[in-house]
Every structure is written in structure tokens, then in C-alpha cells.
Design a protein around this motif. Structure first.
Motif, PDB file in Angstrom:
ATOM      1  N   THR A   1       0.814  -1.224   0.000  1.00  0.00           N
ATOM      2  CA  THR A   1       0.000   0.000   0.000  1.00  0.00           C
ATOM      3  C   THR A   1       0.849   1.277   0.000  1.00  0.00           C
ATOM      4  O   THR A   1       0.317   2.360   0.248  1.00  0.00           O
ATOM      5  N   SER A   2       2.141   1.139  -0.260  1.00  0.00           N
ATOM      6  CA  SER A   2       2.989   2.336  -0.397  1.00  0.00           C
ATOM      7  C   SER A   2       3.712   2.305  -1.745  1.00  0.00           C
ATOM      8  O   SER A   2       4.253   1.258  -2.140  1.00  0.00           O
ATOM      9  N   SER A   3       3.742   3.457  -2.385  1.00  0.00           N
ATOM     10  CA  SER A   3       4.489   3.578  -3.643  1.00  0.00           C
ATOM     11  C   SER A   3       5.990   3.598  -3.339  1.00  0.00           C
ATOM     12  O   SER A   3       6.400   3.818  -2.188  1.00  0.00           O
ATOM     13  N   VAL A   4       6.774   3.411  -4.391  1.00  0.00           N
ATOM     14  CA  VAL A   4       8.231   3.508  -4.247  1.00  0.00           C
ATOM     15  C   VAL A   4       8.595   4.886  -3.699  1.00  0.00           C
ATOM     16  O   VAL A   4       9.457   5.013  -2.823  1.00  0.00           O
ATOM     17  N   GLU A   5       7.904   5.917  -4.189  1.00  0.00           N
ATOM     18  CA  GLU A   5       8.206   7.273  -3.721  1.00  0.00           C
ATOM     19  C   GLU A   5       7.938   7.380  -2.214  1.00  0.00           C
ATOM     20  O   GLU A   5       8.742   7.946  -1.459  1.00  0.00           O
ATOM     21  N   GLN A   6       6.826   6.821  -1.758  1.00  0.00           N
ATOM     22  CA  GLN A   6       6.504   6.914  -0.327  1.00  0.00           C
ATOM     23  C   GLN A   6       7.504   6.129   0.527  1.00  0.00           C
ATOM     24  O   GLN A   6       7.954   6.620   1.581  1.00  0.00           O
ATOM     25  N   LEU A   7       7.869   4.939   0.078  1.00  0.00           N
ATOM     26  CA  LEU A   7       8.854   4.144   0.840  1.00  0.00           C
ATOM     27  C   LEU A   7      10.197   4.873   0.879  1.00  0.00           C
ATOM     28  O   LEU A   7      10.877   4.903   1.916  1.00  0.00           O
ATOM     29  N   THR A   8      10.564   5.471  -0.238  1.00  0.00           N
ATOM     30  CA  THR A   8      11.832   6.219  -0.298  1.00  0.00           C
ATOM     31  C   THR A   8      11.810   7.378   0.700  1.00  0.00           C
ATOM     32  O   THR A   8      12.752   7.580   1.479  1.00  0.00           O
ATOM     33  N   LEU A   9      10.711   8.131   0.679  1.00  0.00           N
ATOM     34  CA  LEU A   9      10.609   9.293   1.576  1.00  0.00           C
ATOM     35  C   LEU A   9      10.535   8.856   3.041  1.00  0.00           C
ATOM     36  O   LEU A   9      11.059   9.535   3.934  1.00  0.00           O
ATOM     37  N   ALA A  10       9.900   7.710   3.284  1.00  0.00           N
ATOM     38  CA  ALA A  10       9.823   7.204   4.662  1.00  0.00           C
ATOM     39  C   ALA A  10      11.227   6.882   5.180  1.00  0.00           C
ATOM     40  O   ALA A  10      11.581   7.212   6.324  1.00  0.00           O
ATOM     41  N   GLY A  11      12.027   6.261   4.331  1.00  0.00           N
ATOM     42  CA  GLY A  11      13.417   5.949   4.704  1.00  0.00           C
ATOM     43  C   GLY A  11      14.208   7.221   4.970  1.00  0.00           C
ATOM     44  O   GLY A  11      14.988   7.313   5.927  1.00  0.00           O
ATOM     45  N   GLU A  12      13.986   8.223   4.137  1.00  0.00           N
ATOM     46  CA  GLU A  12      14.705   9.498   4.324  1.00  0.00           C
ATOM     47  C   GLU A  12      14.259  10.200   5.606  1.00  0.00           C
ATOM     48  O   GLU A  12      15.066  10.804   6.311  1.00  0.00           O
ATOM     49  N   LEU A  13      12.967  10.094   5.889  1.00  0.00           N
ATOM     50  CA  LEU A  13      12.459  10.714   7.128  1.00  0.00           C
ATOM     51  C   LEU A  13      13.111  10.058   8.350  1.00  0.00           C
ATOM     52  O   LEU A  13      13.498  10.741   9.306  1.00  0.00           O
ATOM     53  N   HIS A  14      13.235   8.738   8.305  1.00  0.00           N
ATOM     54  CA  HIS A  14      13.894   8.065   9.435  1.00  0.00           C
ATOM     55  C   HIS A  14      15.360   8.475   9.557  1.00  0.00           C
ATOM     56  O   HIS A  14      15.875   8.643  10.669  1.00  0.00           O
ATOM     57  N   GLN A  15      15.980   8.663   8.419  1.00  0.00           N
ATOM     58  CA  GLN A  15      17.385   9.089   8.449  1.00  0.00           C
ATOM     59  C   GLN A  15      17.513  10.479   9.095  1.00  0.00           C
ATOM     60  O   GLN A  15      18.466  10.752   9.823  1.00  0.00           O
ATOM     61  N   LYS A  16      16.523  11.327   8.825  1.00  0.00           N
ATOM     62  CA  LYS A  16      16.534  12.674   9.408  1.00  0.00           C
ATOM     63  C   LYS A  16      16.253  12.638  10.912  1.00  0.00           C
ATOM     64  O   LYS A  16      16.758  13.465  11.660  1.00  0.00           O
ATOM     65  N   TYR A  17      15.427  11.676  11.336  1.00  0.00           N
ATOM     66  CA  TYR A  17      15.081  11.537  12.768  1.00  0.00           C
ATOM     67  C   TYR A  17      15.423  10.107  13.198  1.00  0.00           C
ATOM     68  O   TYR A  17      14.537   9.273  13.381  1.00  0.00           O
ATOM     69  N   PRO A  18      16.724   9.817  13.342  1.00  0.00           N
ATOM     70  CA  PRO A  18      17.124   8.406  13.516  1.00  0.00           C
ATOM     71  C   PRO A  18      16.668   7.769  14.825  1.00  0.00           C
ATOM     72  O   PRO A  18      16.719   6.550  14.955  1.00  0.00           O
ATOM     73  N   ASP A  19      16.229   8.580  15.794  1.00  0.00           N
ATOM     74  CA  ASP A  19      15.736   7.930  17.019  1.00  0.00           C
ATOM     75  C   ASP A  19      14.213   7.726  17.003  1.00  0.00           C
ATOM     76  O   ASP A  19      13.639   7.325  18.004  1.00  0.00           O
ATOM     77  N   THR A  20      13.584   7.953  15.860  1.00  0.00           N
ATOM     78  CA  THR A  20      12.198   7.490  15.724  1.00  0.00           C
ATOM     79  C   THR A  20      12.229   5.978  15.502  1.00  0.00           C
ATOM     80  O   THR A  20      13.285   5.395  15.229  1.00  0.00           O
ATOM     81  N   TRP A  21      11.053   5.384  15.604  1.00  0.00           N
ATOM     82  CA  TRP A  21      10.927   3.963  15.295  1.00  0.00           C
ATOM     83  C   TRP A  21      10.349   3.821  13.894  1.00  0.00           C
ATOM     84  O   TRP A  21       9.864   4.800  13.304  1.00  0.00           O
ATOM     85  N   ILE A  22      10.411   2.588  13.381  1.00  0.00           N
ATOM     86  CA  ILE A  22       9.747   2.234  12.121  1.00  0.00           C
ATOM     87  C   ILE A  22       8.872   1.030  12.452  1.00  0.00           C
ATOM     88  O   ILE A  22       9.295   0.154  13.227  1.00  0.00           O
ATOM     89  N   GLN A  23       7.663   0.994  11.937  1.00  0.00           N
ATOM     90  CA  GLN A  23       6.845  -0.210  12.115  1.00  0.00           C
ATOM     91  C   GLN A  23       6.121  -0.525  10.815  1.00  0.00           C
ATOM     92  O   GLN A  23       5.694   0.368  10.085  1.00  0.00           O
ATOM     93  N   SER A  24       6.009  -1.826  10.545  1.00  0.00           N
ATOM     94  CA  SER A  24       5.272  -2.249   9.364  1.00  0.00           C
ATOM     95  C   SER A  24       4.894  -3.726   9.504  1.00  0.00           C
ATOM     96  O   SER A  24       5.057  -4.318  10.584  1.00  0.00           O
ATOM     97  N   HIS A  25       4.357  -4.287   8.432  1.00  0.00           N
ATOM     98  CA  HIS A  25       4.013  -5.710   8.384  1.00  0.00           C
ATOM     99  C   HIS A  25       4.891  -6.388   7.337  1.00  0.00           C
ATOM    100  O   HIS A  25       5.244  -5.772   6.334  1.00  0.00           O
ATOM    101  N   ILE A  26       5.157  -7.667   7.568  1.00  0.00           N
ATOM    102  CA  ILE A  26       5.886  -8.417   6.537  1.00  0.00           C
ATOM    103  C   ILE A  26       5.512  -9.901   6.597  1.00  0.00           C
ATOM    104  O   ILE A  26       5.347 -10.461   7.692  1.00  0.00           O
ATOM    105  N   SER A  27       5.389 -10.506   5.426  1.00  0.00           N
ATOM    106  CA  SER A  27       5.274 -11.966   5.285  1.00  0.00           C
ATOM    107  C   SER A  27       4.304 -12.587   6.280  1.00  0.00           C
ATOM    108  O   SER A  27       4.653 -13.505   7.026  1.00  0.00           O
ATOM    109  N   GLU A  28       3.077 -12.089   6.205  1.00  0.00           N
ATOM    110  CA  GLU A  28       2.030 -12.581   7.099  1.00  0.00           C
ATOM    111  C   GLU A  28       1.253 -13.710   6.429  1.00  0.00           C
ATOM    112  O   GLU A  28       0.859 -14.679   7.084  1.00  0.00           O
TER     113      GLU A  28
END
Ligand code: GUN
Ligand code: ZN
Length: 427
Positions: free
Chosen positions: A203-230
Motif C-alpha cells: 500500500t505504499s508507492s516507491v516514492e513513499q517508501l523512499t521518503l519514509a526511509g529518508e524521514l527516518h534518516q533525518k530523525y534516527p531515534d524514531t521507530w519504524i513499524q510495518s508488516h511483513i510476510s504474514e
């Protein structure tokens, strides 16, 4: 309400997860000052040191344990818990997305957020890693409600700019701007933290995933959460949506979304190569047994994950999961492990929902056990909550067995009281 107090009870907590160690005080005292653990020890020792035990709230029948930690739960999904008959992708489309769309209404979102947090506390969960919805305001009011309750909560606005219902879609740029505004307002505000939350790769475009990664890089003490291989259909579908990826994990990995601050729910169908990279990158797996059985997704292999050195915590995944109670979730975890040939021990189970969960989230300097100086989030567990439990516990010859009975038969009924940062919660 007072944030200080003295509690005399049977006290149990995990002191180390690796190696697994716990401390049990048959007649213990927990001293809380200004919302923090000031001291812990045997009542006898306190008395010898001149402490007047009479000032304690005395609960000899209860078992006092740290507040539970749920590392993956969806706040809007109390509205779809116990929805019949579908597997993941159909379940999302038929029940979940329409329910989440209601959170566009701010008033509804605000009252629902309070109801959700009250339900967590009623179940004994004092800390959680939470998916809100894709609405900026609905996420904001969830944080506001958690701040009001002084809970240690990590949450995030769901990023989803494609392949769901259009009402729930954000945009790649807009979703990131909303996330950044929420980070600036809530991350590190009191006990709160922010998790960058791409719903799942589909449910995320390549652009959104890219920007999400960049946002985490800008705020490295945030968390990331998602789903995988359910779910196997989900794994196939994600590869169709993102034909450029080598496997599911790659859909996150190539955008900088896999590291030790990332918690991925499910991880049931990861390949050996994915598990190896997952471990090497230090990512965290959230085991969601109730959800995995209810939606028919598969059986998580805890022993395999341990062998692969993957960090695992426990999660309700409500509303795929059928209970916010981490005791009930442990009952399901035990059964899933049995089906995989592994017997989950009761102290390992307690670790999963207390100190282990805190370590997974890098918040073990604050919560997870009763070490001096930590925040006093704790529960009074009542082993006599039902006739059946009371009878069975009557035959227990150890605290391990007693906790095993509570995790196998127990639920909200066992939570006699929940304390958040030293304050008794009224629900
Ligand atoms: N995958 C993507 N979204 C969801 C969700 O809301 N629940 C579960 N169980 N899996 C998901
Ligand atoms: Zn989930």
C-alpha cells in the motif's frame, strides 16, 4: 492522585533476558516515589532497616508484575475485532479499511482513542507500539489521549498512498509531511515516541517508501513499524506490486527501513535469506499468535527465529488478533509454539511481554522491570480471578507454574489493578 506509594505483595519480574533470569519475592516491598521505582526488596529487609511495613498497601494474594508491553496493535481496529470468515487481503478490504475510514471524523477518532487506551490498561498493557490510521488528526488525538494518561506509547500515522480504499489514501509527500509534523509535536514529548508507519509494502508507492526511509534518516531515534510476510497471497501480491524487489524484505531494505529501530509484525513466511538479513540488520519481529491463527495466516516459528538470532517480542495485533490481553496472547503463543515443537516456558513468556518487549523497543532504560529508577508501570495480578484458575493455582508449587496458569487461562479478569508511572489507573 499520588505518584508515590509502598506496595507489599508477592513480586515477580525479569532481571535479565539473556541469560533468562528472574527475581521472585514471596513477601516483597516495592517503593515508588514520584512515579519511579525507588526501592525493591524483601519485606523483612525493609523492616530490619527500620521501615514501617504498616504504611504499605498489603496485597499478599496478588502477584505484582511489570506492566505488559504490546509491540504491535492497531488503535482503530477495536471496531473490527472478531470479524468473520476472511483471510488477510479480503479481511483488510471487507472490514478494516471501511472501519478505518470512519477516523476521518475527529470527534469519533478522539473518543475512540480514549476507549482504546482504556482497553489496553484494562488488559494490563501499559506500553504499546501502535498503528493509528492514515489520518493526521486521528493520530494526533491518539497521542493527546496517551499524554493525558501519561502512558509510554509509541505510535504513528499510517502511510498508505495506493491499493487501499481511496478515502484512506494519503500522498507520498503529504503523508511524510504529516508524519514530520507529528514527530515534531509528539516524539519525546513526555513518555511518547513516534514510529514511521508504512502500512505494508503493497500500500505504499516507491516514492513513499523512499521518503519514509529518508524521514527516518533525518530523525534516527524514531521507530519504524510495518508488516511483513504474514500471508502467502500477500507475499505474492507485494512482489506483483513491486516487481523490482528480490523478495519481500527487499521492499523495505532498499529504502533504509530495516534496522534495529524497525519492528515488523508477523514474519511468518520469511525465507532463510530474508531471516539472515533481518538478523544482520538487527530488525525486530513482533510475534502475533492470536492474529495469525484468527486470520489463518500461519504458524510463527519462535525456535527458528531464536536460532537465527532474531529479536522477538509479543503482540496482540488487534483487530486481526482477538484480544488485547497479553495473557491471552501468551496462551495463543504457547499453543503455536507447541504446534512447532517448542514449549514456551512461563518465565520466557513473561520476559516476552515485559523486559524483552522493552529491549526490542530500546526502552528498557525506562520500563520492563523493577530496577531502581525505572518508571513504575506495574500490575496486580489476581490468580483467583475465576473458580477454575483458583482451583488450579491451589495445586501450584511454584511461581513459574502459577504464572503459567494465568497465561494459559487468564485475561482482563486477572488484572486487579494497573499502575502507570506510579498512579493507579481508573478505567
Ligand atoms: N497488513 C497490512 N495491514 C494490516 C492490518 O491492519 N492487520 C494485519 N494483521 N495485517 C496487515
Ligand atoms: Zn497489524
Amino acid at each position: 492522585m499520588s505518584r508515590s506509594g509502598a506496595y507489599r505483595s508477592r513480586i515477580l519480574h525479569i532481571t535479565s533476558t539473556d541469560p533468562l533470569k528472574y527475581e521472585y519475592l514471596e513477601d516483597g516491598v516495592l517503593l515508588v516515589e514520584d512515579g519511579k521505582v525507588a526501592d525493591l526488596g524483601a519485606a523483612e529487609q525493609f523492616e530490619r532497616a527500620g521501615f514501617a511495613l504498616g504504611q504499605c498497601q498489603h496485597e499478599p494474594d496478588y502477584l505484582l508484575v511489570p506492566g505488559f508491553i504490546d509491540t504491535h496493535v492497531h488503535s482503530p481496529q477495536l471496531d473490527v475485532i472478531a470479524s468473520y470468515g476472511e483471510q488477510l487481503l479480503e479481511w483488510l478490504n471487507k472490514y478494516t479499511f471501511p472501519a478505518e475510514a470512519r477516523y476521518a471524523d475527529e470527534t469519533y477518532a478522539a473518543t475512540s482513542a480514549v476507549a482504546f487506551l482504556n482497553s489496553l490498561l484494562e488488559a494490563g498493557t501499559t506500553t504499546a507500539l501502535v498503528f493509528a490510521t492514515s489520518h493526521h488528526k486521528a493520530t494526533d488525538v491518539l497521542f493527546e489521549a496517551a499524554r493525558e494518561k501519561n502512558m509510554r506509547l509509541i505510535a504513528g500515522k499510517v502511510l498508505m498512498d495506493q491499493n487501499a480504499t481511496t478515502e484512506l489514501h494519503d500522498t507520498a509527500v503529504g503523508g511524510i509531511q504529516d508524519s514530520e509534523a507529528l514527530i515534531n509535536k509528539w516524539h519525546g514529548n513526555g513518555r511518547l515516541g513516534y514510529a514511521i508507519t508504512p502500512r505494508f509494502a503493497g500500500t505504499s508507492s516507491v516514492e513513499q517508501l523512499t521518503l519514509a526511509g529518508e524521514l527516518h534518516q533525518k530523525y534516527p531515534d524514531t521507530w519504524i513499524q510495518s508488516h511483513i510476510s504474514e500471508n502467502l497471497d500477500e507475499v505474492r501480491w507485494v512482489k506483483e506490486v513491486h516487481p523490482h524487489i528480490s523478495d519481500y524484505l527487499d521492499a523495505y531494505e532498499r529504502y533504509g527501513l530495516v534496522n534495529d529501530r524497525a519492528v515488523f509484525a508477523h514474519c511468518i513466511h520469511l525465507t532463510a535469506s530474508e531471516r539472515k538479513r533481518f538478523a544482520d540488520l538487527g530488525a525486530r519481529a513482533a510475534f502475533c499468535p492470536s492474529s495469525n491463527m484468527f486470520i489463518g495466516s500461519g504458524l510463527f516459528d519462535l525456535a527458528q527465529m531464536k536460532e537465527d538470532r532474531i529479536d522477538v517480542s509479543l503482540a496482540s495485533d488487534v483487530g486481526g488478533g482477538t484480544s488485547l490481553s497479553m495473557l491471552r496472547t501468551l496462551a495463543d503463543a504457547y499453543k503455536v509454539c507447541q504446534l512447532k515443537g517448542y514449549s514456551l516456558g512461563p518465565m520466557e513468556a513473561l520476559a516476552l511481554v515485559t523486559l524483552g518487549g522493552a529491549e526490542s523497543l530500546h526502552i528498557d532504560q525506562f520500563v520492563g522491570n523493577f530496577e531502581k529508577g525505572k518508571e513504575a508501570d506495574f500490575l496486580m495480578l489476581n490468580p483467583n480471578a475465576t473458580n477454575v484458575m483458583s482451583r488450579r493455582v491451589g495445586f501450584s508449587d511454584s511461581v513459574e507454574d502459577e504464572f503459567f496458569v494465568m497465561m494459559t487461562l487468564g485475561d482482563e479478569r486477572n488484572i486487579a489493578a494497573t499502575y502507570v508511572a506510579g498512579e493507579k489507573v481508573s478505567i
